[in-house]
Each structure stands twice: as C-alpha cells, then as structure tokens.
Design a protein around this motif. Structure first.
Motif, PDB file in Angstrom:
ATOM      1  N   ILE A  15       1.050  -1.328  -0.082  1.00  0.00           N
ATOM      2  CA  ILE A  15       0.054  -0.010   0.050  1.00  0.00           C
ATOM      3  C   ILE A  15       0.911   1.221  -0.032  1.00  0.00           C
ATOM      4  O   ILE A  15       0.754   2.220  -0.719  1.00  0.00           O
ATOM      5  N   PHE A  16       2.028   1.313   0.804  1.00  0.00           N
ATOM      6  CA  PHE A  16       2.888   2.494   1.034  1.00  0.00           C
ATOM      7  C   PHE A  16       3.444   2.858  -0.144  1.00  0.00           C
ATOM      8  O   PHE A  16       3.720   3.960  -0.931  1.00  0.00           O
ATOM      9  N   PHE A  17       3.891   1.771  -1.117  1.00  0.00           N
ATOM     10  CA  PHE A  17       4.669   1.897  -2.264  1.00  0.00           C
ATOM     11  C   PHE A  17       3.580   2.313  -3.350  1.00  0.00           C
ATOM     12  O   PHE A  17       4.262   2.996  -4.500  1.00  0.00           O
ATOM     13  N   LEU A  18       2.630   1.593  -3.560  1.00  0.00           N
ATOM     14  CA  LEU A  18       1.478   2.148  -4.452  1.00  0.00           C
ATOM     15  C   LEU A  18       1.044   3.660  -4.140  1.00  0.00           C
ATOM     16  O   LEU A  18       1.023   4.107  -5.442  1.00  0.00           O
ATOM     17  N   THR A  19       0.956   4.229  -3.074  1.00  0.00           N
ATOM     18  CA  THR A  19       0.607   5.324  -3.004  1.00  0.00           C
ATOM     19  C   THR A  19       1.837   6.399  -3.293  1.00  0.00           C
ATOM     20  O   THR A  19       1.722   7.643  -3.881  1.00  0.00           O
ATOM     21  N   ILE A  20       3.144   5.899  -3.093  1.00  0.00           N
ATOM     22  CA  ILE A  20       4.142   6.616  -3.843  1.00  0.00           C
ATOM     23  C   ILE A  20       4.155   6.775  -5.297  1.00  0.00           C
ATOM     24  O   ILE A  20       4.269   7.869  -6.017  1.00  0.00           O
ATOM     25  N   LEU A  21       3.574   5.441  -5.761  1.00  0.00           N
ATOM     26  CA  LEU A  21       3.685   5.507  -7.272  1.00  0.00           C
ATOM     27  C   LEU A  21       2.401   6.385  -7.640  1.00  0.00           C
ATOM     28  O   LEU A  21       2.656   7.299  -8.560  1.00  0.00           O
ATOM     29  N   ILE A  22       1.210   6.400  -6.929  1.00  0.00           N
ATOM     30  CA  ILE A  22       0.423   7.587  -7.346  1.00  0.00           C
ATOM     31  C   ILE A  22       0.561   9.020  -7.263  1.00  0.00           C
ATOM     32  O   ILE A  22       0.589   9.780  -8.186  1.00  0.00           O
ATOM     33  N   ILE A  23       1.491   9.127  -6.244  1.00  0.00           N
ATOM     34  CA  ILE A  23       1.671  10.629  -5.968  1.00  0.00           C
ATOM     35  C   ILE A  23       2.811  11.144  -6.824  1.00  0.00           C
ATOM     36  O   ILE A  23       3.025  12.364  -7.197  1.00  0.00           O
ATOM     37  N   SER A  24       3.824  10.047  -7.267  1.00  0.00           N
ATOM     38  CA  SER A  24       4.792  10.449  -8.101  1.00  0.00           C
ATOM     39  C   SER A  24       4.173  11.120  -9.523  1.00  0.00           C
ATOM     40  O   SER A  24       4.932  11.844 -10.251  1.00  0.00           O
ATOM     41  N   MET A  25       3.049  10.460 -10.124  1.00  0.00           N
ATOM     42  CA  MET A  25       2.498  10.921 -11.391  1.00  0.00           C
ATOM     43  C   MET A  25       2.595  12.316 -11.611  1.00  0.00           C
ATOM     44  O   MET A  25       2.712  12.997 -12.203  1.00  0.00           O
ATOM     45  N   GLY A  26       1.929  12.923 -10.393  1.00  0.00           N
ATOM     46  CA  GLY A  26       1.512  14.298 -10.255  1.00  0.00           C
ATOM     47  C   GLY A  26       2.746  15.052 -10.160  1.00  0.00           C
ATOM     48  O   GLY A  26       3.046  16.290 -10.652  1.00  0.00           O
ATOM     49  N   GLN A  27       3.680  14.648  -9.174  1.00  0.00           N
ATOM     50  CA  GLN A  27       4.761  15.551  -8.996  1.00  0.00           C
ATOM     51  C   GLN A  27       5.797  15.373 -10.214  1.00  0.00           C
ATOM     52  O   GLN A  27       6.606  16.357 -10.255  1.00  0.00           O
ATOM     53  N   LEU A  28       5.980  14.486 -10.734  1.00  0.00           N
ATOM     54  CA  LEU A  28       6.844  14.340 -11.841  1.00  0.00           C
ATOM     55  C   LEU A  28       6.244  15.288 -12.922  1.00  0.00           C
ATOM     56  O   LEU A  28       7.136  15.748 -13.861  1.00  0.00           O
ATOM     57  N   SER A  29       5.283  15.325 -13.178  1.00  0.00           N
ATOM     58  CA  SER A  29       4.326  16.368 -14.052  1.00  0.00           C
ATOM     59  C   SER A  29       4.839  17.627 -13.925  1.00  0.00           C
ATOM     60  O   SER A  29       4.764  18.588 -14.813  1.00  0.00           O
ATOM     61  N   LEU A  30       5.373  18.051 -12.755  1.00  0.00           N
ATOM     62  CA  LEU A  30       5.905  19.348 -12.456  1.00  0.00           C
ATOM     63  C   LEU A  30       7.275  19.300 -12.485  1.00  0.00           C
ATOM     64  O   LEU A  30       7.720  20.156 -13.436  1.00  0.00           O
ATOM     65  N   GLY A  31       8.163  18.404 -11.918  1.00  0.00           N
ATOM     66  CA  GLY A  31       9.642  18.778 -11.915  1.00  0.00           C
ATOM     67  C   GLY A  31      10.158  18.376 -13.264  1.00  0.00           C
ATOM     68  O   GLY A  31      11.248  18.791 -13.456  1.00  0.00           O
ATOM     69  N   LEU A  32       9.564  17.375 -13.939  1.00  0.00           N
ATOM     70  CA  LEU A  32      10.312  17.025 -15.132  1.00  0.00           C
ATOM     71  C   LEU A  32      10.139  18.137 -16.127  1.00  0.00           C
ATOM     72  O   LEU A  32      11.011  18.188 -17.200  1.00  0.00           O
ATOM     73  N   ILE A  33       9.150  18.937 -16.115  1.00  0.00           N
ATOM     74  CA  ILE A  33       8.949  20.100 -16.905  1.00  0.00           C
ATOM     75  C   ILE A  33       9.843  21.365 -16.731  1.00  0.00           C
ATOM     76  O   ILE A  33      10.142  22.175 -17.680  1.00  0.00           O
ATOM     77  N   PHE A  34      10.301  21.475 -15.651  1.00  0.00           N
ATOM     78  CA  PHE A  34      10.930  22.707 -15.318  1.00  0.00           C
ATOM     79  C   PHE A  34      12.217  23.087 -16.134  1.00  0.00           C
ATOM     80  O   PHE A  34      12.211  24.184 -16.857  1.00  0.00           O
ATOM     81  N   PRO A  35      13.152  22.273 -16.427  1.00  0.00           N
ATOM     82  CA  PRO A  35      14.031  22.529 -17.253  1.00  0.00           C
ATOM     83  C   PRO A  35      13.855  22.635 -18.736  1.00  0.00           C
ATOM     84  O   PRO A  35      14.781  23.203 -19.564  1.00  0.00           O
TER      85      PRO A  35
END
Length: 412
Positions: free
Chosen positions: A23-43
């Motif tokens: 459960i804990f690592f699946l929530t990490i997977l879920i939250i990573s989708m939204g956060q990567l959509s920010l961080g990947l775009i900055f550069p």
C-alpha cells in the motif's frame, strides 16, 4: 502493528513500510505521477520558449495551467472517492490526465494546445494527492498514519526537486517533446500497475454526499486560526519551491550560461541536500517535537535571502542558496503537513483536499504575479525568500499559540 507509538521514529517508519509495504509503495507511485508532471517540465521552459519564440512570462503558463487544473479538482475527487471508492475515482482521474498528455502528444507544435493539454492533465492529476493520502488514512491508524503520511509528504516534496535531473537529460538528448512522451508512458504503465495491484481500501462507501456541509466545513477551516497558520505556511513554502523550479532554468541556462545537460547535473546538488535534510528532520522531530522544527526553516531562508542580495552573480554562492532553500523545504513541508492533519483526523479527506487545492493555486498565483511583476532574477528572488521567511515565522508563532495547538500539545 505490534510496535509501540513511543518507539524511535525511524523504527516506526520501518514498521510502517514492513506492515503494509504494498500500500505504501503504491501510494508513492500514485503521488509520483502528479509530482513528476511538475519537476520534469522545469528544465524545458527555456527550450519551449525558444521553440515557440515566446517570452518567459508566456511560457510559464505551461506550469500555471497545470497547477490551476490540479488545485480545484482536488475538492471534487475527495468527496467522490467516498461514494465511488478510491479505485474508481483514481482511475477516472488518471484517465483524464492521460487524455491531456495525448493532446500534447498529438498537437505539440501548437503552444495553446500545449497549455490546454497541461490544464486537462492537471484536472486529472488532482485525484492523485487526495486519493493517495486517503488510502493511507484507510490503511494506517493513529500515529502510524501520521508517520506514513509524513513519509509520503517528504517524497512528494522531493520529487519536484529531484526530477529536473531526468527532465534535463532527456531534453538534452532527445528534445523537450520527448519529456512529455516519457511522462505519458510512465503514467500509462503506472495506471496498469494500479489496475492489477491496488485494492479498494475504503471499507464502507456512501450512497450520496451532501456538498453543502462540506462547503460549510471549508468555510469553517478558512476561519480557523490553527488551520490557516499551518496551511498557509505549507502553501507559501511550496509556492516558493515551485517558483524557484520555474525560474532556475532561466537563471542558470541564460544568466550563467549552463547547458541543459549541465543544469540537469546541477539539480542533483539541492536534491541530495533535500534528501539528507529529510532524514535529519525525522530525527529532530522525535527529539524536539514537530512544532519546533517549523521555526528552523524561516531562519535558513533569511540567510539565503541575504546571500542572494550580497552575491547575486556568484555561481557558488547561488548554488549554496538553492541548497538552503531545499533544506528549509525538507524541514518545513512534512512538519507543517503533519501538524495540519492531526487535529482534523475525523475530517481528513476534506482537510487534505482543501490544503492541496490551496497549495496548487497559491503556487500558480505566485508564479503568475511575480513573473509578470518582473521578478525574474536573483535579487528579486532574494526579496521573495526573505518575505516568505518573515511570513513563515509569523505563522509558526500563530499556530503554536492557537487553541488547537494547545490541545495537541496536551494529548501528545
């Protein structure tokens, strides 16, 4: 869970992961989708600006559009997840997010389509933060829930700081469009993993939910001194980090002449600083109390602001300053989130949704206002950092002496 809540925090974290690691690592997977959509775009922002021949103010809408879709949609996903369950609500949101990325994939040569696609992606991604925390709330109880959600908060704050490394390298080797393609593939693969492995954690669903009490509770929260203090503290610090993420590529690639690849490697430095500081935060919280840790960040930010004022053209000093910003965020964000959620555990979903909405909207407004006001260089960034430090210090004092804090302090 057999371990005592009085055990060392590191031990609690190990038990949280061990007890329900899936459960804990699946929530990490879920939250990573939204956060990567920010961080990947900055550069990518300087490259998108050059590709469409637009200025920095216009290209920032790639970030702003996403945040404006992400923020308000959280207010909807929370209640819907109580009616239709966590799984179905999450899958609908992720499908909308994928739809936005498909629009970008098909029409990447049109800037307005890029912004529209980012907005739609943000509307879909709003489910990720709310649902992931709701899943933890369903799965963990008492202080173990607090430990789990604090760990998730650290990860959600770390990803936008770390992911520019990947975004910059992909951009350098394959171009900025490829970054969105990578993001699309990642979310589709994550979607499939969740379909097969994510259980429904909501034990009892509801036939319907009246939105009027929810709106009234939102109103009550926005007049609650304790909620306002720690919520706004988290909002403005998150907004500062996102603003720095959106501004730093222009500073380092255009003012200091770094290539996209060099900038990607440079971002490793604050990312590592954030990660190490997060471990220190866990240790200090057990020794000194969460409510005391939030006072550390404003002093770090104040020093960073002074350094930027005194040495605006020194690359080494500016790098040290960004390390300071990462360290301050590592201390303040997970602690402010924990302090925010504890007194309202019976209304966790509503509080989390309102907090997440305010976090994203404040970041969008932060970028929109200050970029259009001409805050696009180191000296202006110094002003914002010092202002954030002063506001954060005031809010920490207000939160500490509020009624809810007094109740929390007597029960812990």
């Amino acid at each position: 869970m057999g371990i005592s809540p009085e055990a060392p925090l590191v031990t609690q974290v190990k038990e949280v992961i061990k007890d329900k690691w899936d459960i804990f690592f699946l929530t990490i997977l879920i939250i990573s989708m939204g956060q990567l959509s920010l961080g990947l775009i900055f550069p990518l922002l300087p490259w998108i600006s050059d590709s469409f021949d637009i200025n920095q103010r216009v290209v920032e809408w790639v970030i702003i559009g996403y945040l404006l879709g992400y923020g308000p949609s959280q207010l909807i996903y929370g209640p819907l997840s109580y009616i239709y369950g966590r799984r179905l609500t999450l899958f609908v949101g992720l499908f909308i997010s994928i739809l936005g990325l498909v629009i970008i994939f098909l029409f990447s040569n049109e800037f307005y389509c890029l912004v529209i696609g980012r907005f739609i992606q943000g509307v879909g991604s709003g489910c990720e933060s709310v649902i992931s925390r709701s899943i933890l709330h369903d799965s963990y109880k008492n202080k173990f829930f607090l430990t789990a959600v604090t760990g998730l908060s650290i990860i959600s704050a770390f990803i936008p700081i770390f992911s520019p490394i990947v975004g910059g390298l992909v951009n350098h080797n394959f171009g900025w469009v490829a970054v969105f393609n990578v993001l699309l593939i990642y979310i589709i693969l994550g979607y499939l993993v969740l379909v097969f492995y994510l259980p429904e954690t909501l034990k009892t669903s509801r036939d319907k939910i009246s939105f009027i009490p929810i709106v009234l509770y939102y109103r009550d929260l926005l007049t609650d001194r304790y909620f306002i203090s720690y919520a706004i503290m988290g909002w403005i610090n998150w907004a500062l980090v996102i603003f720095c993420g959106a501004l730093s590529p222009f500073i380092f690639e255009r003012q200091f002449g770094l290539s996209s690849e060099a900038y990607a490697y440079w971002t490793i430095i604050p990312a590592v600083a954030f990660l190490l500081s997060s471990f220190l935060c866990f240790i200090f919280r057990k020794s000194y109390g969460t409510h005391h840790i939030v006072f550390i960040a404003p002093f770090i930010q104040f020093v960073v602001g002074l350094l930027f004022f005194l040495y605006p053209s020194n690359l080494f000093i500016i790098t040290c300053g960004f390390i300071g910003i990462a360290v301050a965020q590592a201390f303040i964000y997970p602690c402010s989130q924990s302090l925010l959620l504890v007194p309202y555990s019976n209304k966790f979903g509503t509080v989390s949704a309102l907090s997440g909405c305010g976090q994203m909207i404040s970041a969008a407004l932060f970028i929109l206002f200050f970029i259009y006001a001409g805050f696009d260089h180191i000296l202006s960034l110094a002003i914002l950092i010092i202002l954030t430090a002063l506001i954060g210090l005031i809010l920490a004092i207000i939160g500490k002496y509020s009624q809810a804090y007094a109740m929390l302090n007597t029960t812990d």
